[in-house]
Design an enzyme around this catalytic site. Structure first.
Site, short mmCIF file in Angstrom:
data_model
loop_
_atom_site.label_atom_id
_atom_site.label_comp_id
_atom_site.label_asym_id
_atom_site.label_seq_id
_atom_site.Cartn_x
_atom_site.Cartn_y
_atom_site.Cartn_z
N CYS A 1 3.00 -3.31 4.07
CA CYS A 1 2.12 -2.19 4.45
C CYS A 1 2.85 -1.46 5.59
O CYS A 1 4.05 -1.68 5.78
CB CYS A 1 0.72 -2.67 4.84
SG CYS A 1 0.63 -3.79 6.25
N HIS B 1 11.09 -23.67 8.98
CA HIS B 1 10.06 -24.39 9.75
C HIS B 1 8.66 -24.28 9.16
O HIS B 1 7.87 -25.22 9.27
CB HIS B 1 10.01 -23.86 11.19
CG HIS B 1 11.21 -24.24 12.00
ND1 HIS B 1 11.24 -24.14 13.38
CD2 HIS B 1 12.43 -24.71 11.64
CE1 HIS B 1 12.42 -24.54 13.82
NE2 HIS B 1 13.18 -24.88 12.79
N ASP C 1 0.87 -1.18 0.00
CA ASP C 1 0.00 0.00 0.00
C ASP C 1 0.91 1.23 0.00
O ASP C 1 2.14 1.12 -0.17
CB ASP C 1 -1.01 -0.05 1.17
CG ASP C 1 -0.35 0.15 2.53
OD1 ASP C 1 0.90 0.26 2.61
OD2 ASP C 1 -1.09 0.18 3.54
N HIS D 1 8.44 -30.68 10.45
CA HIS D 1 7.75 -29.44 10.05
C HIS D 1 6.75 -29.72 8.92
O HIS D 1 5.70 -29.08 8.86
CB HIS D 1 8.78 -28.39 9.62
CG HIS D 1 9.78 -28.11 10.70
ND1 HIS D 1 9.43 -27.55 11.90
CD2 HIS D 1 11.11 -28.37 10.77
CE1 HIS D 1 10.51 -27.45 12.67
NE2 HIS D 1 11.53 -27.95 12.00
N THR E 1 2.66 -1.57 9.00
CA THR E 1 3.15 -2.47 10.06
C THR E 1 3.42 -3.89 9.56
O THR E 1 4.10 -4.67 10.23
CB THR E 1 2.08 -2.61 11.16
OG1 THR E 1 0.87 -3.09 10.55
CG2 THR E 1 1.82 -1.28 11.84
C1 RB5 Z 1 -2.12 2.53 6.54
O1 RB5 Z 1 -2.16 3.74 7.22
C2 RB5 Z 1 -1.84 1.39 7.53
O2 RB5 Z 1 -2.96 1.18 8.32
C3 RB5 Z 1 -1.47 0.13 6.78
O3 RB5 Z 1 -0.35 0.39 6.00
C4 RB5 Z 1 -1.10 -1.08 7.63
O4 RB5 Z 1 -0.14 -0.77 8.59
C5 RB5 Z 1 -2.21 -1.87 8.14
O5 RB5 Z 1 -2.03 -2.90 8.80
#
Ligand code: RB5
Length: 160
Positions: free
Chosen positions: A69, A102, A12, A137, A71
């Site tokens: 993304c 694994h 994203d 595994h 996180t």
């Molecule tokens: C976008 O702001 C953020 O929410 C997305 O990149 C991600 O971290 C979602 O899990």
């Protein structure tokens, strides 16, 4: 991987800078890579991009995938909805290596707002270079496959 299997990658807006760095790095290494977007900083919804990579891995049109993304959490949630996808959110070399050895992870997920670029590139290279250990595994992965199969059977509408 030996460089012949294709990788699909997507992110994203929060992961696009890191995605572009990874694409360049992989191309430099001669690794076939399909970039499925996004292509700029405009805000987008991560499920729209996660599904494209996860579907390609699930259907076997690419060997592995990489998703980014902010996180890595949202992309992980999306990717692991797809049958046969084993998506691993990795934040260091240890988890990258063990996710392959694994878990035979076939999608690597990274947090663009979590990782420093150089570390992210090292994680990608370690993940691509590491094989699956098999043995006990493989038995555990077979149990995950059985769970998926049971879930699919429960979704079949009654009377059909
Ligand atoms: C976008 O702001 C953020 O929410 C997305 O990149 C991600 O971290 C979602 O899990």
């Amino acid at each position: 991987m030996d460089g012949t299997g294709k990788i699909a990658i997507a992110s994203d807006h929060a992961g696009v800078d890191l995605k572009d760095r990874i694409v360049k790095c992989l191309q430099g290494l001669g690794q076939p890579v399909e970039d499925l977007g996004t292509n700029n900083q405009d805000s987008v919804d991560y499920p729209d991009y996660g599904l494209q990579v996860a579907q390609a891995v699930s259907e076997g049109t690419v060997e592995r995938g990489i998703l980014i993304c902010g996180t890595g959490i949202g992309m992980s949630i999306v990717a692991n909805k797809f049958p046969g996808v084993r998506a691993a959110l990795c934040q260091d070399l240890f988890t990258a290596e063990v996710s392959r050895r694994h878990n035979d992870a076939n999608v690597l997920v990274l947090g663009g707002r979590v990782l420093e670029g150089k570390m992210a590139l090292e994680i990608v290279q370690r993940w691509l270079a590491t094989g699956f250990d098999g043995g006990r595994h493989a038995r555990r992965l077979a149990k995950i496959e059985a769970i998926e199969k049971n879930m699919r059977q429960k979704n079949i509408p009654r009377g059909k």
